[in-house]
Design a protein around this motif. Structure first.
Motif, PDB file in Angstrom:
ATOM      1  N   ARG A  38      21.965  20.233   6.596  1.00 51.52           N
ATOM      2  CA  ARG A  38      22.725  21.470   6.543  1.00 51.52           C
ATOM      3  C   ARG A  38      23.379  21.604   5.184  1.00 51.52           C
ATOM      4  O   ARG A  38      23.583  20.620   4.471  1.00 51.52           O
ATOM      5  N   GLN A  39      23.700  22.835   4.844  1.00 53.10           N
ATOM      6  CA  GLN A  39      24.323  23.087   3.558  1.00 53.10           C
ATOM      7  C   GLN A  39      25.301  24.239   3.677  1.00 53.10           C
ATOM      8  O   GLN A  39      24.910  25.361   4.037  1.00 53.10           O
ATOM      9  N   LYS A  43      28.458  23.757  -1.474  1.00 53.83           N
ATOM     10  CA  LYS A  43      28.436  22.312  -1.219  1.00 53.83           C
ATOM     11  C   LYS A  43      27.009  21.795  -1.301  1.00 53.83           C
ATOM     12  O   LYS A  43      26.043  22.556  -1.214  1.00 53.83           O
ATOM     13  N   GLU A  44      26.893  20.500  -1.439  1.00 54.91           N
ATOM     14  CA  GLU A  44      25.574  19.880  -1.468  1.00 54.91           C
ATOM     15  C   GLU A  44      25.000  19.801  -0.062  1.00 54.91           C
ATOM     16  O   GLU A  44      25.721  19.825   0.927  1.00 54.91           O
ATOM     17  N   ARG A  45      23.675  19.689  -0.012  1.00 55.28           N
ATOM     18  CA  ARG A  45      23.031  19.540   1.286  1.00 55.28           C
ATOM     19  C   ARG A  45      23.439  18.221   1.910  1.00 55.28           C
ATOM     20  O   ARG A  45      23.597  17.209   1.230  1.00 55.28           O
ATOM     21  N   VAL A  93      24.338  26.743   7.304  1.00 56.72           N
ATOM     22  CA  VAL A  93      22.898  26.919   7.477  1.00 56.72           C
ATOM     23  C   VAL A  93      22.261  25.557   7.739  1.00 56.72           C
ATOM     24  O   VAL A  93      22.543  24.585   7.038  1.00 56.72           O
ATOM     25  N   TYR A  94      21.410  25.511   8.764  1.00 54.47           N
ATOM     26  CA  TYR A  94      20.718  24.288   9.141  1.00 54.47           C
ATOM     27  C   TYR A  94      19.233  24.404   8.781  1.00 54.47           C
ATOM     28  O   TYR A  94      18.603  25.442   9.005  1.00 54.47           O
TER      29      TYR A  94
END
Length: 124
Positions: A38-39, A43-45, A93-94
């Protein structure tokens, strides 16, 4: 061509549940470790969960352990993520993704390709 298509995202109340699905095509699905990542914006994933090619081993980020469950149906080339007891911090978001044969399942950089993502929103 490898293709991953996620679905099942949406808006849920805090404490509720969602089940994400990922349909895979163009790859020998049952040969690969698969993962959910997720992200959040800016932010980073982040690694969420992974499952072995046969489905007999699973791996989770500490933040979701005990609340999320990853599973797969190799006959249907599908990957799932059951998300329970959702929190505000789970909203983002996944993505489903294929893990490289080498590298750590916990590292987002070990995954390629990725799907287009599905949005999860959690209301308080």
């Amino acid at each position: 061509q490898e293709q991953l298509v996620e679905s099942g995202g949406g808006l849920v109340q805090a404490g509720g549940s969602l089940r994400l699905s990922c349909a895979a095509s163009g790859l020998t699905f049952d040969s690969f470790v698969m993962g959910w990542l997720r992200q959040a914006p800016g932010k980073e994933r982040e690694f969420v969960a992974a499952i072995s090619s046969s489905g007999d081993a699973s791996y989770y980020a500490e933040s979701v352990k005990g609340r999320f469950a990853i599973s797969r149906d190799n006959a249907r080339n599908k990957l799932y993520l059951q998300m329970n007891s959702l929190k505000a911090e789970d909203a983002t978001v996944y993505y489903c993704a294929v893990q490289y044969p080498s590298g750590s399942v916990y590292q987002p950089g070990s995954y390629s390709p990725w799907g287009q993502g599905t949005q999860v929103a959690v209301s308080s």
